[in-house]
Design an enzyme around this catalytic site. Structure first.
Site, short mmCIF file in Angstrom:
data_model
loop_
_atom_site.label_atom_id
_atom_site.label_comp_id
_atom_site.label_asym_id
_atom_site.label_seq_id
_atom_site.Cartn_x
_atom_site.Cartn_y
_atom_site.Cartn_z
CB THR A 273 4.95 -2.75 5.41
OG1 THR A 273 5.11 -1.33 5.64
CG2 THR A 273 5.47 -4.10 5.97
CG PHE B 213 -1.99 0.39 1.48
CD1 PHE B 213 -3.20 1.17 1.02
CD2 PHE B 213 -1.65 1.58 2.57
CE1 PHE B 213 -3.73 2.28 0.83
CE2 PHE B 213 -3.05 2.91 3.18
CZ PHE B 213 -4.32 3.13 2.08
N GLY B 214 0.63 2.15 -1.43
CA GLY B 214 1.72 3.11 -1.41
C GLY B 214 0.87 4.99 -0.79
NE ARG C 176 18.24 -15.08 37.75
CZ ARG C 176 19.65 -14.75 37.85
NH1 ARG C 176 20.88 -16.19 37.77
NH2 ARG C 176 20.50 -13.63 38.35
CB ALA D 214 1.71 12.86 2.75
N GLY D 215 3.25 12.38 5.95
CA GLY D 215 2.62 11.05 7.04
C GLY D 215 1.48 11.34 7.67
CD GLU E 184 1.82 10.87 19.31
OE1 GLU E 184 1.55 10.17 17.91
OE2 GLU E 184 2.49 9.85 20.40
CD GLU F 221 -1.75 -0.78 8.67
OE1 GLU F 221 -2.21 -0.77 9.10
OE2 GLU F 221 -0.88 -1.74 8.24
N1 CAA Z 1 -13.31 6.14 6.58
C1 CAA Z 1 -13.64 6.80 5.06
N2 CAA Z 1 -13.71 8.37 4.92
C2 CAA Z 1 -12.75 8.43 6.28
C3 CAA Z 1 -12.01 8.75 6.68
C4 CAA Z 1 -12.54 7.07 7.22
N3 CAA Z 1 -11.92 5.98 8.40
N4 CAA Z 1 -11.92 8.99 7.84
C5 CAA Z 1 -11.81 10.54 6.57
N5 CAA Z 1 -12.63 10.17 6.38
C6 CAA Z 1 -13.81 10.88 4.70
C7 CAA Z 1 -13.97 12.46 5.99
O1 CAA Z 1 -15.66 11.78 6.12
C8 CAA Z 1 -13.89 13.94 4.61
O2 CAA Z 1 -14.50 13.42 3.64
P1 CAA Z 1 -15.48 14.72 3.73
O3 CAA Z 1 -14.18 15.75 2.88
O4 CAA Z 1 -16.32 14.54 2.29
O5 CAA Z 1 -15.69 14.94 4.28
C9 CAA Z 1 -12.62 12.88 4.25
O6 CAA Z 1 -11.60 12.00 4.17
C10 CAA Z 1 -11.62 13.95 4.42
O7 CAA Z 1 -11.19 13.91 6.23
P2 CAA Z 1 -10.75 14.58 7.34
O8 CAA Z 1 -10.65 15.94 6.89
O9 CAA Z 1 -10.75 14.31 8.81
O10 CAA Z 1 -8.84 14.67 6.84
P3 CAA Z 1 -7.21 14.79 7.27
O11 CAA Z 1 -6.85 15.57 6.48
O12 CAA Z 1 -7.75 15.68 8.14
O13 CAA Z 1 -7.18 13.50 7.70
C11 CAA Z 1 -5.96 11.96 9.22
C12 CAA Z 1 -7.55 13.27 8.66
C13 CAA Z 1 -7.14 11.64 10.52
C14 CAA Z 1 -5.52 12.57 10.23
C15 CAA Z 1 -6.23 10.65 8.21
O14 CAA Z 1 -4.93 12.07 7.22
C16 CAA Z 1 -4.76 9.96 8.96
O15 CAA Z 1 -5.64 8.52 9.08
N6 CAA Z 1 -3.82 9.95 8.62
C17 CAA Z 1 -2.49 9.37 9.23
C18 CAA Z 1 -1.99 8.58 8.37
C19 CAA Z 1 -1.35 6.80 8.28
O16 CAA Z 1 -2.51 6.14 9.09
N7 CAA Z 1 -0.61 6.98 7.51
C20 CAA Z 1 0.14 5.56 7.52
C21 CAA Z 1 0.45 5.13 6.72
S1 CAA Z 1 0.14 3.73 5.97
C22 CAA Z 1 1.42 2.77 7.35
O17 CAA Z 1 1.89 3.10 7.94
C23 CAA Z 1 1.65 1.60 6.16
C24 CAA Z 1 3.04 -0.16 6.98
O18 CAA Z 1 3.33 0.59 6.44
C25 CAA Z 1 2.60 -1.43 7.84
#
Ligand code: CAA
Length: 641
Positions: free
Chosen positions: A158, A123-124, A268, A130-131, A367, A363
């Site tokens: 990952t 998943f990219g 132990r 954009a973290g 925070e 993920e």
């Molecule tokens: N499901 C569906 N839609 C969702 C949602 C969800 N869980 N959460 C938000 N949305 C939608 C909202 O409803 C909103 O829609 P509208 O604009 O139509 O109203 C839209 O998405 C934007 O939502 P927000 O305004 O809340 O978005 P935001 O920009 O403020 O960000 C955030 C919210 C929760 C901080 C988000 O950016 C986030 O989750 N950040 C963390 C990212 C993350 O987890 N990265 C991990 C990378 S992957 C990884 O780590 C993999 C690995 O190595 C194993």
């Protein structure tokens, strides 16, 4: 409701535990030490059906529920957190979005081999800018005919580069925020798609993690996942499920550390009894058992909500936060129980401790988990900025001149040297190439693009002629070992604050740019015109260094030995040049008023975005009243376009 897993769940647990104990445990330490992805184990997991637990049988999956999936990740992680995340990232992140949002054709083509474990998924989403703020995605996808053209870079991915199929988020409509992001299925072998080496990590070292580089990657239109603009929601929904996987991984790591510490503490003896019976230790172990049960119930409950298509976003975030904090606590305590023996490599609690940390970070950091829970309890925070106006901080090294020369390398080199001389650089003087980077006035820096060790000769010769010290990016010092570790530039290395930085084959990763952002003048030489360093450079040459460097070395050579450089006088950074706007600008020569299509002319009802040639004939200059035909077009030289 009976708070108990079913007999089928427990039979599955037994099967996976036996596999993990028999096949993974004996090699877990070696995998960790060698930073090695267990290809054979993953293949066997596929054959056992473990890579497709929650997907319907008709698509090659096992047709089991989400709790079963959580149990599989938990049991794998109980022995090796790296193997646990290989399964979790593949299932939740790389495969699930195709199952949930894919067309029938996409499911047949991609879901089936993924669910069968014949292919690996990833998943990219994450990028340098954009973290946690995933909506700040900068990778672009532009539709051209039957294909989208992807450009950009993803980090911390990952399963890369092992994975075959990647679900990638990219901006299709810039300027409208999260609604402009779309999701794509990208195959490993698509032309222009490449990877960095996999990272050397603190923990989960049996899993592979790397960068994705997209250089004009042609992705067929039919690989758009969902609709254009749905990518952010797809990513968020995917991560909700992913967090159940990471919570299970953390639970497994915690469980493994607990069992190990318990066994050790029973064996132990100190003060005439097994240390498990010293009350403070009994309490520690009792607390571990208690909180593991709590975390497990939270995870299975979130899994059950998902299974029943109920809202589970907050519950998954709560479970991930609780389980990962617990994993960190238990693994710390487990080492404490082991005492000095737990601090020695080869003892599993030492590895569990390192593996646990990432579960609080990826993920979604813990925070961000609170942001998600808060959005579901307090409500979503009001936006600080107007939707779609997400402002970037700009290039890390600041806005630079950006004079990038393409085409004939001879011409490019001449222009570059003339420009540097004009900026005040005297190439009749030089410094010791081994001058410490913190004291150097000028540096020539080798990036990974330099290739073989013998090519360092080019760097040495250029450093001499440019009067510079020699440096490199981190991988060139750390992995390739071409220069001593104490000479590389980057956030974790040296900071260059001198005048002239010349980067050769440096792509411009954020960490590197932070180490050289204070240079007065930045020069980049790279054959990839999309390398991020060019956005941070005053001057650049797009070309093969083997062609460019001999020309540059000759151009700087005045045929005499270099005189010792006088003490450094900091040269002022040059101002960025005015670049041509995307649309043509027309000026009214009488008053000097410029018509800017991005602004329009609100005083006469002209909308922003109206090009000059679409203005009505009745329109006149709002300053002088001149008619439209009196305006002349502003010409920008070719290199500013
Ligand atoms: N499901 C569906 N839609 C969702 C949602 C969800 N869980 N959460 C938000 N949305 C939608 C909202 O409803 C909103 O829609 P509208 O604009 O139509 O109203 C839209 O998405 C934007 O939502 P927000 O305004 O809340 O978005 P935001 O920009 O403020 O960000 C955030 C919210 C929760 C901080 C988000 O950016 C986030 O989750 N950040 C963390 C990212 C993350 O987890 N990265 C991990 C990378 S992957 C990884 O780590 C993999 C690995 O190595 C194993």
């Amino acid at each position: 409701m009976l708070f108990k897993t079913t007999d089928e769940h427990e039979a599955l647990r037994k099967k996976v535990r036996a596999f993990a104990e028999e096949k993974i445990k004996p090699i877990a330490f070696d995998l960790d030490q060698n930073n090695q992805f267990p290809d054979d184990i993953v293949k066997e997991m596929g054959e056992m059906g473990l890579m497709g637990i929650p997907f319907p049988k008709e698509y090659g999956g096992q047709g089991l529920d989400v709790i079963s999936y959580a149990i599989v990740v938990e049991e794998l992680s109980r022995v090796d957190g790296g193997v646990g995340v290989i399964c979790s990232a593949h299932t939740s992140l790389g495969t699930w979005p195709i199952f949930a949002f894919g067309t029938e054709e996409q499911k047949k083509k991609y879901l089936v081999p993924l669910a069968k474990g014949e292919k690996i998924g990833a998943f990219g989403l994450t990028e340098e800018n954009a973290g946690s703020d995933a909506g700040g995605t900068e990778t672009t996808a532009v539709l051209e005919g039957d294909h989208y053209i992807l450009n950009g870079k993803k980090i911390f991915i990952t399963n890369a580069p092992k994975a075959d199929t990647y679900v990638v988020m990219a901006v299709t409509t810039p300027g409208i925020g999260t609604h402009g992001i779309s999701a794509f299925i990208v195959e490993k072998d698509f032309e222009g798609f490449s990877f960095s080496d996999h990272y050397d990590k603190l923990g989960i070292r049996s899993s592979s993690t790397a960068e994705l580089h997209f250089d004009n990657v042609k992705v067929p239109k039919e690989n758009l996942l969902g609709k254009e603009g749905q990518g952010f929601k797809i990513a968020m929904a995917t991560l909700d499920g992913g967090r159940i996987g990471i919570a299970s991984q953390a639970l497994g790591i915690g469980q493994g550390a607990y069992e190990s510490a318990l066994a050790y503490a029973k064996e132990r003896e100190q003060f005439g009894m097994p240390i498990a019976h010293l009350q403070r230790n009994t309490f520690k172990l009792a607390d571990m058992a208690t909180y593991l049960r709590g975390a497990r119930l939270m995870i299975y409950s979130a899994a059950e909500l998902k299974e029943n298509h109920e809202r589970y976003s907050a519950e998954a975030a709560m479970a991930k936060q609780v389980a990962s904090d617990l994993a960190m606590r238990i693994t710390t305590e487990a080492i404490q129980l082991y005492g000095g023996s737990g601090f020695i490599k080869g003892v599993d609690v030492e590895r569990f401790f390192r593996d646990a940390k990432i579960t609080q970070i990826y993920e979604g950091t813990n925070e961000i988990m609170r942001v998600v829970v808060g959005a579901n309890t307090v409500g979503r925070a009001p936006k600080m900025k107007v939707a779609g106006s997400r402002k970037k901080d700009g290039p890390i090294a600041g806005v630079r001149k950006g004079e990038i020369y393409k085409g004939d390398p001879k011409e490019a080199v001449k222009k570059l040297v003339a420009a540097l001389k004009k900026d005040g650089y005297d190439f009749t003087v030089g410094i010791d190439p081994n001058t410490p980077i913190a004291d150097a006035q000028r540096v020539v820096v080798a990036g990974r693009g330099i290739g073989e060790r013998e090519n360092m000769k080019y760097i040495e010769d250029l450093a001499y002629q440019a009067g510079a010290a020699i440096s490199s990016s981190r991988p060139v010092a750390e992995t390739l070992k071409y220069i001593p570790l104490e000479r590389y530039i980057g956030m974790s290395g040296q900071t260059f604050k001198g005048n002239l930085y010349i980067g050769v084959g440096v792509s411009g990763a954020g960490q590197h740019l932070k180490g050289m952002k204070d240079a007065s003048t930045i020069v980049a030489i790279n054959n990839n015109a999309n390398a991020p360093i060019f956005n941070n450079a005053d001057y650049g040459i797009v070309g093969d260094f083997k062609e460019v460097l001999p020309l540059l070395i000759a151009e700087l050579d005045n045929g005499e030995e270099k005189k010792p450089a006088p003490p450094m006088k900091k040269i002022k950074r040059s101002k960025p040049r005015k670049m041509a706007p995307k649309e043509d600008i027309y000026v009214d020569l009488g008053s000097g008023y410029e018509y800017d299509p991005e602004v329009g002319d609100p005083s006469q009802g002209i909308e922003p975005g109206t090009p000059f040639d679409k203005l009505p004939d009745s329109w006149v200059s709002p300053v002088s009243g001149e008619a439209k035909e009196e305006f002349v077009k502003v010409e920008f030289p070719e290199d500013r376009r």
